[in-house]
Scaffold this motif. Structure first.
Motif, PDB file in Angstrom:
ATOM      1  N   TRP A  24      55.954  40.488  41.926  1.00  0.00           N
ATOM      2  CA  TRP A  24      54.494  40.344  41.916  1.00  0.00           C
ATOM      3  C   TRP A  24      53.886  41.690  41.564  1.00  0.00           C
ATOM      4  O   TRP A  24      54.267  42.721  42.135  1.00  0.00           O
ATOM      5  N   LYS A  25      52.970  41.707  40.586  1.00  0.00           N
ATOM      6  CA  LYS A  25      52.402  42.968  40.108  1.00  0.00           C
ATOM      7  C   LYS A  25      50.881  42.949  40.156  1.00  0.00           C
ATOM      8  O   LYS A  25      50.250  42.326  39.309  1.00  0.00           O
ATOM      9  N   PRO A  26      50.297  43.635  41.129  1.00  0.00           N
ATOM     10  CA  PRO A  26      48.839  43.782  41.115  1.00  0.00           C
ATOM     11  C   PRO A  26      48.444  45.019  40.310  1.00  0.00           C
ATOM     12  O   PRO A  26      49.242  45.931  40.126  1.00  0.00           O
ATOM     13  N   ALA A  27      47.239  45.028  39.809  1.00  0.00           N
ATOM     14  CA  ALA A  27      46.701  46.187  39.081  1.00  0.00           C
ATOM     15  C   ALA A  27      45.418  46.632  39.776  1.00  0.00           C
ATOM     16  O   ALA A  27      44.667  45.808  40.302  1.00  0.00           O
ATOM     17  N   GLY A  67      49.696  42.200  32.110  1.00  0.00           N
ATOM     18  CA  GLY A  67      50.854  41.715  32.853  1.00  0.00           C
ATOM     19  C   GLY A  67      50.639  41.595  34.348  1.00  0.00           C
ATOM     20  O   GLY A  67      51.553  41.245  35.083  1.00  0.00           O
ATOM     21  N   ALA A  68      49.436  41.868  34.811  1.00  0.00           N
ATOM     22  CA  ALA A  68      49.165  41.823  36.251  1.00  0.00           C
ATOM     23  C   ALA A  68      49.070  40.385  36.752  1.00  0.00           C
ATOM     24  O   ALA A  68      48.583  39.505  36.055  1.00  0.00           O
ATOM     25  N   ASP A  69      49.529  40.194  37.977  1.00  0.00           N
ATOM     26  CA  ASP A  69      49.408  38.891  38.641  1.00  0.00           C
ATOM     27  C   ASP A  69      48.113  38.796  39.432  1.00  0.00           C
ATOM     28  O   ASP A  69      47.650  37.706  39.751  1.00  0.00           O
ATOM     29  N   ALA A  70      47.572  39.955  39.807  1.00  0.00           N
ATOM     30  CA  ALA A  70      46.343  40.015  40.605  1.00  0.00           C
ATOM     31  C   ALA A  70      45.700  41.376  40.385  1.00  0.00           C
ATOM     32  O   ALA A  70      46.306  42.286  39.808  1.00  0.00           O
ATOM     33  N   PHE A  71      44.474  41.514  40.871  1.00  0.00           N
ATOM     34  CA  PHE A  71      43.738  42.768  40.738  1.00  0.00           C
ATOM     35  C   PHE A  71      43.191  43.178  42.101  1.00  0.00           C
ATOM     36  O   PHE A  71      42.660  42.340  42.828  1.00  0.00           O
ATOM     37  N   VAL A  72      43.338  44.455  42.414  1.00  0.00           N
ATOM     38  CA  VAL A  72      42.654  45.019  43.575  1.00  0.00           C
ATOM     39  C   VAL A  72      41.362  45.587  43.012  1.00  0.00           C
ATOM     40  O   VAL A  72      41.380  46.569  42.269  1.00  0.00           O
ATOM     41  N   ALA A  82      34.235  48.345  49.168  1.00  0.00           N
ATOM     42  CA  ALA A  82      35.322  47.554  49.727  1.00  0.00           C
ATOM     43  C   ALA A  82      36.292  47.210  48.605  1.00  0.00           C
ATOM     44  O   ALA A  82      35.941  47.260  47.430  1.00  0.00           O
ATOM     45  N   LEU A  83      37.523  46.870  48.968  1.00  0.00           N
ATOM     46  CA  LEU A  83      38.541  46.481  48.000  1.00  0.00           C
ATOM     47  C   LEU A  83      38.931  45.028  48.242  1.00  0.00           C
ATOM     48  O   LEU A  83      39.176  44.636  49.391  1.00  0.00           O
ATOM     49  N   PHE A  84      39.013  44.252  47.164  1.00  0.00           N
ATOM     50  CA  PHE A  84      39.297  42.828  47.254  1.00  0.00           C
ATOM     51  C   PHE A  84      40.468  42.471  46.350  1.00  0.00           C
ATOM     52  O   PHE A  84      40.595  43.012  45.255  1.00  0.00           O
ATOM     53  N   LEU A  85      41.285  41.537  46.797  1.00  0.00           N
ATOM     54  CA  LEU A  85      42.397  41.050  45.999  1.00  0.00           C
ATOM     55  C   LEU A  85      41.956  39.785  45.271  1.00  0.00           C
ATOM     56  O   LEU A  85      41.599  38.784  45.893  1.00  0.00           O
ATOM     57  N   VAL A  86      41.964  39.858  43.937  1.00  0.00           N
ATOM     58  CA  VAL A  86      41.538  38.745  43.091  1.00  0.00           C
ATOM     59  C   VAL A  86      42.726  38.332  42.227  1.00  0.00           C
ATOM     60  O   VAL A  86      43.256  39.142  41.471  1.00  0.00           O
ATOM     61  N   CYS A 121      40.138  40.499  51.585  1.00  0.00           N
ATOM     62  CA  CYS A 121      39.553  41.845  51.582  1.00  0.00           C
ATOM     63  C   CYS A 121      40.668  42.816  51.948  1.00  0.00           C
ATOM     64  O   CYS A 121      41.150  42.850  53.081  1.00  0.00           O
ATOM     65  N   VAL A 122      41.103  43.618  50.994  1.00  0.00           N
ATOM     66  CA  VAL A 122      42.204  44.570  51.179  1.00  0.00           C
ATOM     67  C   VAL A 122      41.776  45.708  52.090  1.00  0.00           C
ATOM     68  O   VAL A 122      42.517  46.126  52.977  1.00  0.00           O
ATOM     69  N   ALA A 123      40.583  46.234  51.850  1.00  0.00           N
ATOM     70  CA  ALA A 123      40.048  47.355  52.638  1.00  0.00           C
ATOM     71  C   ALA A 123      38.557  47.109  52.844  1.00  0.00           C
ATOM     72  O   ALA A 123      37.805  46.960  51.889  1.00  0.00           O
ATOM     73  N   SER A 124      38.157  47.065  54.098  1.00  0.00           N
ATOM     74  CA  SER A 124      36.763  46.803  54.443  1.00  0.00           C
ATOM     75  C   SER A 124      35.880  47.988  54.035  1.00  0.00           C
ATOM     76  O   SER A 124      36.385  49.082  53.778  1.00  0.00           O
ATOM     77  N   PRO A 125      34.570  47.785  53.997  1.00  0.00           N
ATOM     78  CA  PRO A 125      33.666  48.885  53.620  1.00  0.00           C
ATOM     79  C   PRO A 125      33.789  50.131  54.508  1.00  0.00           C
ATOM     80  O   PRO A 125      33.513  51.224  54.052  1.00  0.00           O
TER      81      PRO A 125
END
Length: 168
Positions: A24-27, A67-72, A82-86, A121-125
């Motif tokens: 699994w590869k996030p970008a 080639g990413a499976d998801a994005f932070v 904040a950081l979100f996983l999409v 939500c990967v990292a809250s505000p």
């Protein structure tokens, strides 16, 4: 790095095993068109909506976006960055790829009302900016190490050539 350093332990437990297994590869999607190299997000907004968030805006210069499976995604929420996983292919996302001079590609991610549950939500505000700054610092260090290796090898090749070269 963002998932590892974020404050969502459930998401870490879900994502880190897949990430470390290599399947699994996030970008990281943090740069914006009119921004400096600062970690604050200003163009992509995260509006609270029904137990989650709605992301709107765009991110540019995303390495390995194709080639990413998801994005932070870094986004401006009411209380800060904040950081979100999409996930790639989520409703409301569009990816455009652009060639780089080194033969690789980078991408632009457009977000049009993308719904993200609070659990993504990967990292809250309260910690998002600090997490993003740490990840960027780690990335800069990795790139610097890579470039130092390239320069060292170029020096070795140059010295070897100079030693064998005969001037006429």
């Amino acid at each position: 790095g963002a998932i590892l350093h974020g404050d969502n332990d459930d998401l870490k437990a879900q994502c880190l095993p897949r990430l470390t297994a290599g399947g699994w590869k996030p970008a990281l999607a943090w740069q914006e068109a009119a921004s400096s190299q600062q970690a604050e997000s200003s163009m992509v907004t995260a509006a609270a909506a029904g137990g989650g968030f709605t992301l709107t805006g765009s991110k540019q210069f995303i390495p390995a976006a194709e080639g990413a499976d998801a994005f932070v995604v870094a986004a401006r929420a009411s209380a800060g960055t904040a950081l979100f996983l999409v996930d790639k292919g989520s409703a409301g996302t569009a990816i455009e790829t652009h060639p780089r001079v080194d033969g690789g590609f980078f991408g632009t991610l457009r977000l049009s009302g993308v719904r993200v549950p609070a659990s993504r939500c990967v990292a809250s505000p309260s910690v998002g900016k600090a997490v993003l700054e740490r990840v960027l610092d780690e990335g800069r260090l990795a790139v610097s190490a890579e470039l130092l290796g390239v320069m060292s090898r170029a020096l070795e090749i140059s010295v070897a050539y100079i030693r064998q070269r005969e001037q006429f």
